[in-house]
Design an enzyme around this catalytic site. Structure first.
Site, PDB file in Angstrom:
ATOM      1  N   HIS A  92       0.844  -1.206   0.000  1.00 15.65           N
ATOM      2  CA  HIS A  92       0.000   0.000   0.000  1.00 15.65           C
ATOM      3  C   HIS A  92       0.878   1.254   0.000  1.00 15.65           C
ATOM      4  CE1 HIS A  92      -4.036  -1.855   0.550  1.00 15.65           C
ATOM      5  NE2 HIS A  92      -3.286  -2.874   0.910  1.00 15.65           N
ATOM      6  N   TYR A 136       4.005  -5.136   9.557  1.00 15.68           N
ATOM      7  CA  TYR A 136       3.808  -3.681   9.471  1.00 15.68           C
ATOM      8  C   TYR A 136       4.914  -2.980  10.282  1.00 15.68           C
ATOM      9  CZ  TYR A 136      -1.018  -4.286   7.633  1.00 15.68           C
ATOM     10  OH  TYR A 136      -2.119  -4.619   6.888  1.00 15.68           O
TER      11      TYR A 136
END
Ligand code: HEM
Length: 378
Positions: free
Chosen positions: A86, A354
């Site tokens: 992303h 992440y």
């Protein structure tokens, strides 16, 4: 002994996901300082105690967070300063107005009637920060609800109704199996077929995804949290929940894109928001016994009870830069009291990877974002 990975850690050594280094209390303490997003880069590693059994192993072939982060770089190349997935995105700000109805299932303060600030980020899936917008590319909306009292609720949602993979290993394998070949620009059909043979859950999920064609743009798209979480109310009763945000204007004819070119999805969003705020309803879906909480590829029956918890209104977007959502790690296991992660193995992996992506990008030099609000509006 494994060779040191490029983060300077041994690939097989326990990393920042271990409770000893980032226990819940320590982490909550770190979160206390970041009610305002400015300056979060230094502390917002978000790396977490929630290893969930996924990362404690040390075999030479075991999947570890650095290896997962490396896989994104192997498939998309390395793009300093950007998210490993992303990567293309736009920061946003707004508010969440709670109806109070969510309090029936969750004691988190965010579900009491009232209003809190949100920081958001719209994104496109994949690790290319300057890819061309395309209707089929997965769209993301990440939100951070600043619920006060040192607590936050972070969620990163996509416009697919289910996820393509039920395990981190499946995702890791699929990324390589669907990497475009330099000569054709398409995945190697044999590698992809071999992957799909081994992963019937991905084949089934893709069928569900294809039944729901993408909307015209970000503004008229629903976004789904996909993973299940446990909600506990003030009486101590717990239920499994999945959540979605649904555009308030949904149902009407979708407005055709007004922008053209490489960034048309983001440019449209910027232009619409310059005219008016955009609102999404936050819908909680309550699972029943037997509904899978550990498999995001499987939809729950459409008949499940839903609760209209409130509305999210995005009032402004900002070019990604220091101090805004660029520097937030939307780790989906950062949760307020009253919400806990389920047994879905994706959640432990997401938290750990992440954090790895975040710590890499936080240390790297930065380049301007492809999406620039001022340029679009000038
Ligand atoms: C094992 C499973 C997954 C892995 C390894 C993974 C990996 C990643 C990574 C590395 C990032 C960039 C993080 C950063 O640098 O801040 C990211 C961002 C994101 N992921 Fe995932 N992901 C997984 C599953 C999912 C699922 C199930 C969803 C949707 C429900 C999702 C939605 C998103 C979104 C929306 C973003 C962008 C968040 C932002 O704007 O910061 N991911 N993912």
């Amino acid at each position: 002994m494994q060779p040191a990975d490029r983060d300077g850690a041994q690939a097989d050594e326990p990393i920042e996901t271990t409770p000893a280094r980032f226990g819940a209390l320590t982490r909550r303490g770190a979160l206390l300082g970041i009610g305002a997003v400015a300056g979060v880069a230094a502390v917002d590693v978000g790396g977490f105690a929630y290893a969930g059994g996924w990362l404690g192993s040390s075999g030479p072939d075991d999947l570890t967070p650095p290896r997962f982060a490396d896989r994104f770089e192997q498939v998309y190349g390395r793009h300093d300063g950007f998210r490993r997935n992303h990567a293309k995105g736009l920061s946003a700000t707004g508010t969440f107005d709670s109806t109070g109805a969510g309090a029936a299932v969750c004691r988190a303060a965010v579900f009491r009637a009232g209003s809190v600030g949100v920081v958001g980020r719209f994104s496109l899936g994949g690790g290319l920060p300057d890819q061309s917008d395309k209707p089929d590319t997965v769209r993301g909306l990440a939100l951070l609800f600043d619920v006060g009292g040192g607590q936050q609720w972070r969620t990163a949602m996509i416009n697919f109704p289910v996820f393509t993979d039920s395990t981190p290993e499946g995702f890791y394998e699929r990324m390589l199996a669907s990497k475009p070949r330099p000569d054709t620009g398409k995945p190697d059909p044999q590698k992809l077929a071999a992957f799909l043979d081994r992963h019937p859950e991905t084949v089934a999920a893709m069928k569900v995804i294809k039944q729901l064609p993408p909307s015209a743009g970000f503004a008229d798209s629903s976004f789904h949290g996909l993973n299940a979480f446990w909600f506990t109310n003030s009486a101590g009763a717990s239920v499994p929940v999945r959540w979605s945000v649904v555009p308030q204007a949904a149902g009407g004819a979708a407005a055709p894109p007004i922008s053209v070119g490489k960034d048309y999805l983001f440019d449209d969003l910027i232009r619409v928001l310059a005219q008016r705020p955009l609102t999404w309803r936050l819908v909680l879906t309550i699972g029943e016994p037997g509904d899978p909480t550990n498999d995001a590829t499987k939809p729950w029956p459409a008949s499940r009870r839903t609760i209209e918890a409130g509305s999210i209104t995005i009032t402004a977007v900002q070019t990604e830069e220091a101090g805004n959502a660029r520097d937030v790690n939307f780790d989906p296991t950062v949760l307020p009291d009253g919400i806990t992660a389920s047994d879905d193995p994706l959640l432990a992996a997401r938290s750990a990877v992440y954090a790895r992506s975040f710590s890499r990008r936080a240390e790297e030099p930065k380049s301007p974002s492809e999406v620039n609000v001022r340029q679009v509006l000038s």
